[in-house]
Design an enzyme around this catalytic site. Structure first.
Site, PDB file in Angstrom:
ATOM      1  N   ASN A 194     -26.933 -46.636   1.797  1.00 29.17           N
ATOM      2  CA  ASN A 194     -28.198 -47.368   1.675  1.00 29.17           C
ATOM      3  C   ASN A 194     -28.621 -47.467   0.216  1.00 29.17           C
ATOM      4  OD1 ASN A 194     -28.322 -47.705   4.390  1.00 29.17           O
ATOM      5  ND2 ASN A 194     -29.937 -46.232   4.772  1.00 29.17           N
ATOM      6  N   ASP A 224     -23.548  -7.452  26.992  1.00 29.03           N
ATOM      7  CA  ASP A 224     -23.248  -6.379  27.922  1.00 29.03           C
ATOM      8  C   ASP A 224     -21.745  -6.149  27.907  1.00 29.03           C
ATOM      9  OD1 ASP A 224     -22.376  -8.646  29.176  1.00 29.03           O
ATOM     10  OD2 ASP A 224     -23.330  -8.239  31.101  1.00 29.03           O
ATOM     11  N   GLU A 274     -29.789 -48.375  10.538  1.00 29.43           N
ATOM     12  CA  GLU A 274     -29.976 -48.871  11.905  1.00 29.43           C
ATOM     13  C   GLU A 274     -29.194 -48.085  12.956  1.00 29.43           C
ATOM     14  OE1 GLU A 274     -30.678 -52.104   8.948  1.00 29.43           O
ATOM     15  OE2 GLU A 274     -29.007 -50.738   9.355  1.00 29.43           O
ATOM     16  N   ASP A 281     -20.620 -49.004   9.063  1.00 27.64           N
ATOM     17  CA  ASP A 281     -21.431 -47.797   9.193  1.00 27.64           C
ATOM     18  C   ASP A 281     -21.314 -47.112  10.549  1.00 27.64           C
ATOM     19  OD1 ASP A 281     -22.424 -47.565   6.716  1.00 27.64           O
ATOM     20  OD2 ASP A 281     -24.518 -47.795   7.253  1.00 27.64           O
ATOM     21  N   ASP A 340     -30.917  -8.632  33.994  1.00 28.38           N
ATOM     22  CA  ASP A 340     -30.746  -9.201  32.650  1.00 28.38           C
ATOM     23  C   ASP A 340     -31.657 -10.402  32.410  1.00 28.38           C
ATOM     24  OD1 ASP A 340     -28.618  -7.462  31.864  1.00 28.38           O
ATOM     25  OD2 ASP A 340     -27.267  -8.614  33.148  1.00 28.38           O
ATOM     26  N   GLU A 351     -26.635 -50.142  -1.389  1.00 27.82           N
ATOM     27  CA  GLU A 351     -27.107 -51.481  -1.040  1.00 27.82           C
ATOM     28  C   GLU A 351     -28.364 -51.842  -1.828  1.00 27.82           C
ATOM     29  OE1 GLU A 351     -25.623 -51.683   3.640  1.00 27.82           O
ATOM     30  OE2 GLU A 351     -27.676 -51.120   3.147  1.00 27.82           O
TER      31      GLU A 351
END
Length: 929
Positions: A713, A347, A305, A746, A651, A716
């Site tokens: 994740n 340059d 999330e 998280d 340039d 989990e």
């Protein structure tokens, strides 16, 4: 949008027919003067017409910005989940408020994530506006007969502006004086070719179609001139187009598009697995609502999330860090691409050197030494009486002006620094440069051209009109037939030509920039530069030093360590270029490859490719804008990611063609800054190196928090699937607990990882391949490895508690104390292991103990906050009721810390193994699966 201001007449009326008037009639019609406006008239017109600014673009209101956060794919998935959970609550016993709590919790996650995303987006937008305002936009104006450099916003109708090559036109103006003047009208017409401008009246229908008007937003390509302002701000042609494009949608960068693709894949995977688990639960006889809640937990476990907010924060941090290192990034794409730069085409003047030219030696048949440094006219010149004609001719052929110190400022040059050095040297001999210019007014001019490499002026003196020429010594010498020493003219034979070339080579070999000076009397004003610049009398050579910046040598060494090749592209003499290149470390070997512009012209595409592919150091000298762009294109055709530095209008083509255009903020022209993606506020090459390091760091930090987010994740999801296949009737981790983990454990650590400073070996690795993707096989392998180790610990503590209770699976209920402690252990195991996981992913190869466990205090604080929140969920009665948790013992915490340390140890072992192998070359890295 407020009505347009700053026009003569208002913006919605037809443009005044200034193009049809003579110059004197234009002054009368607009109310201007050849000497510029007076101070009183300027104030009156500023009050009448307002500032010369475009209207602020319409921006979304605060609420529209906030509501836009809910259109993110992850947010839509969670909103749908919340709606379905509300439906599940409506279909069950209203006394069971578990699903109601879950629905509000999911909705709370969506709102909180939207708040974080909104704050970061708004902050990034404000930061970008502030940084962009740091880039100065000025113009040269005549007021009360005095030439001033003012902010372009101060222009008013009637102002007389001076135009030179490289300037960005700041308002719509009618040209009243033109000397080889041409402009690029691409912002208005889409045609990028230069269009000549004249001062004579034309009979065209509109000002836009005429050849005697210039317009806001266009650029001066060559020549010089003067023009009177007739429209400012929103009333200009550019302002009209600006209003039409105000609502144009902003395009996403490739990085943002790549993240969006990743989000769609993750969301689809989450929905698919959730649907599969829902069907599986129904097959085992679970009630509909229970099966749905279980599937919802699976889906929520797979959705990161906090990813959108974390990504935006990481990029914003990178932009701000670059700004602190004097690198203003105008596009997020530049942040992404900087990390993969393989070649820097640089340059010399102003980037590798200090851009503060000082004349140190003059040759006029003999050597003259000049003392003193900088722009203060303090120093001595040997035998100054022998240099009067040489320096006076050079002074008359300049547009720069020496400005005395004001308050805390020192002497400075308004205009070209090379010309400023000539003025300072002349002042050291006793010449009053301003008075000499006034006594010999300019009546004709052939502006500097990068192809001719010369500038010529015709000045009216007491002895008649004289053509004064200065430029590249070879070009000046090629147009001379005589030479003058001590007031005596001689035929310029081969012996004397060789003497001039030898003196030029001597000065160039010392790293000096050398200009040749020549003159000839003229009768009738010549029509072309070719007619004027012939049959000249050579006067001498002026050599000036632009010392290298002290910090450049270390920056060059860092680029070499990082596998970045440096190619010098300069208009200077090869010997001068090589001398500077050796001083800063670009050239270290005995014989670099030196190629001049004419030699480049003789190379076809295959030969140029072989030249660029050859090993060794390469210097390209005496090159034109076309040469620069051709070299950049050839490097890109070889698969290189090219950064180009530049400060002048010449340039701009190469800057725009490069992968990363880098312009100079202090000395660069407006057109160069406009063509670039990054502006160096201090003009130093060292800032490029710092920006590359930060660009690499931003990309690597994104990879770090992706590994952090996706690994947990997996931790989990794994116990949920393990319990389902083991036949356990309840979930080891509820959806409410998952949301608490995602928010408490998280987001904050992921944000801290996005602020991780560059690793010590960041510039010791080769650039990443162009084919390498953010979500690469290497990243997938890493988060699968970390997720697997975490999953082992999480599943172990859950089933350890379940089996230790001695209760059969089928007898467990959600209110059972053993079950409540088991799911508390599961949640705490993920939270604690995530603390160690955050430490583990801080480095890719180097040991985290090498950079210091506590060297990122934000990360430690974020991890401690997550653990503290977990402790509150475990011990506070109110939170125990919400999360259905139980108190953990001291032994439980010891076991959890042990599993977390095991994760850190496993990752350290993996890094040790990786360090044993050499770093793969960019082409060997894997692309996205």
């Amino acid at each position: 949008m407020p009505p347009a201001r700053g026009a003569v007449p208002p913006a919605d009326a037809p443009a005044p027919p200034v193009q049809r008037l003579r110059a004197d009639e234009v002054f009368a019609a607009i109310g201007g003067s050849p000497h510029g406006l007076s101070a009183d008239e300027t104030r009156t017109r500023q009050e009448t017409y307002g500032p010369n600014e475009l209207p602020r673009p319409r921006r979304k209101g605060v609420w529209r910005h906030f509501l836009a956060q809910f259109t993110d794919l992850f947010a839509l998935v969670l909103i749908a989940a919340s709606a379905l959970t509300f439906l599940a609550y409506a279909l069950q016993d209203p006394r069971d408020v578990g699903n109601l709590q879950l629905a509000f919790a999911i909705l709370g996650v969506v709102v909180l994530n939207a708040v974080i995303g909104f704050v970061q987006e708004y902050s990034a937008e404000r930061t970008a506006q502030t940084l962009q305002a740091m880039v100065p936009h000025t113009c040269r104006v005549l007021r009360d007969g005095e030439r001033l450099e003012l902010p372009s916003g101060d222009l008013v109708p009637g102002d007389l502006v001076a135009l030179e090559a490289g300037d960005a036109v700041s308002a719509d103006c009618r040209v009243v004086e033109a000397h080889g003047l041409s402009v690029n009208n691409a912002p208005l017409t889409g045609e990028s070719s230069a269009v000549a401008r004249v001062a004579e009246p034309t009979a065209t229908g509109t000002a836009l179609e005429s050849r005697n008007c210039v317009f806001m937003g266009t650029t001066v390509v060559s020549g010089s001139g003067k023009a009177i302002v007739y429209a400012t701000g929103a009333a200009t042609e550019f302002g009209r187009i600006f209003r039409l494009t105000d609502e144009a949608p902003r395009q996403k960068t490739p990085l943002q598009r790549e993240v969006a693709v990743m989000a769609r894949r993750v969301a689809a995977l989450a929905v698919a697995i959730g649907a599969g688990m829902f069907a599986l639960r129904l097959q085992t006889g679970q009630p509909l609502v229970s099966a749905f809640v279980f599937a919802l937990g699976v889906m929520v476990a797979l959705v990161p999330e906090g990813l959108p907010a974390t990504l935006s924060v990481s990029l914003a941090i990178g932009v701000r860090r670059m700004a602190r290192r004097q690198a203003l990034v105008k596009k997020l794409l530049a942040v992404e691409a900087l990390g993969s730069t393989t070649v820097v085409c640089t340059d010399k003047t102003g980037t590798l050197t200090q851009a503060e030219m000082t004349v140190t030696r003059i040759w006029s048949g003999g050597w003259h030494e000049v003392s003193g440094v900088g722009y203060a006219p303090v120093g001595e010149v040997t035998d100054p009486q022998d240099l009067h004609e040489l320096l006076l001719s050079a002074v008359l052929c300049t547009d720069a002006r020496l400005v005395p110190p004001a308050e805390d400022d020192g002497w400075r040059v308004l205009g070209d620094t090379t010309e400023g050095a000539i003025l300072v040297a002349a002042a050291k001999t006793g010449l009053h440069t301003a008075a000499e210019k006034e006594a010999s007014p300019r009546v004709g001019e052939f502006p500097f051209d990068p192809v001719r490499k010369l500038m010529s002026t015709v000045n009216r003196t007491s002895d008649g009109d004289v053509l004064c020429v200065k430029g590249a010594p070879q070009e000046v010498l090629a147009r001379c037939t005589r030479i003058r020493f001590d007031g005596t003219d001689q035929e310029l034979d081969t012996r004397l030509r060789d003497a001039v070339v030898a003196a030029d080579d001597t000065m160039a070999g010392r790293g000096l920039r050398v200009l040749g000076v020549a003159v000839r009397p003229v009768g009738e004003l010549p029509r072309t530069a070719e007619q004027a610049e012939s049959g000249l009398t050579f006067l001498g050579l002026i050599g000036m030093l632009d010392p290298p910046r002290s910090e450049v040598a270390e920056a060059v060494r860092a680029c070499h360590r990082a596998g970045i090749r440096i190619v010098m592209l300069t208009g200077d003499h090869p010997l001068t270029a090589e001398a500077i290149a050796r001083r800063v470390g670009i050239v270290t070997g005995p014989s670099p490859t030196v190629v001049t512009g004419p030699e480049l012209d003789s190379l076809d595409a295959a030969a140029l490719d072989r030249l660029l592919a050859a090993p060794g150091q390469l210097l390209l000298c005496r090159v034109s804008p076309e040469h620069k762009m051709r070299v950049v294109a050839a490097l890109q055709a070889r698969g290189e990611v090219v950064a180009v530095t530049g400060d002048g209008a010449n340039d701009a083509p190469a800057l725009k063609h490069a992968d990363i255009g880098v312009s100079m903020g202090a000395t660069g022209t407006d057109v160069a800054r406009e063509a670039s993606e990054m502006v160096l506020l201090d003009d130093s090459f060292a800032s490029i190196t710092a920006a590359v390091e930060l660009g690499r760091s931003v990309y690597r930090n994104i990879r770090k928090f992706l590994a952090y987010l996706f690994s947990h994740n997996i931790a989990e999801l794994t116990p949920i699937l393990a319990a389902a296949f083991a036949g356990f009737p309840l979930v080891p981790l509820t959806a409410v607990q998952i949301l608490a983990i995602d928010l408490g454990s998280d987001v904050l650590p992921a944000l801290a990882l996005g602020a991780e400073p560059p690793e010590p070996d960041t510039m010791d690795r080769p650039p990443r391949s162009r084919r390498e993707r953010l979500f690469s096989a290497e990243l997938v392998r890493r988060f699968l490895f970390l997720g697997a180790v975490q999953s082992i610990g999480v599943c172990a503590v859950f089933f350890w508690q379940i089996h230790g209770s001695g209760i059969p699976y089928e007898d467990f209920t959600a209110s059972d104390p053993a079950y409540r402690k088991a799911i508390t252990l599961t949640q705490a195991a993920i939270v604690v292991s995530q603390f160690f996981n955050a430490l583990a992913v801080r480095t890719d190869r180097q040991s985290v103990f090498g950079v210091g466990l506590f060297s990122n205090p934000r990360l430690i604080a974020a991890g401690c906050f997550g653990i503290g929140l977990m402790a509150a969920i475990s011990y506070v009665p109110v939170l125990q009721d919400v999360f259905n948790t139980a108190a953990l013992s001291a032994l439980d915490w010891v076991v959890l810390v042990g599993f977390g340390a095991l994760l850190l140890g496993a990752e350290e072992a993996r890094k040790w193994w990786v360090r044993r192998a050499p770093v793969p070359a960019p082409e060997e890295k894997e692309a996205a699966p």
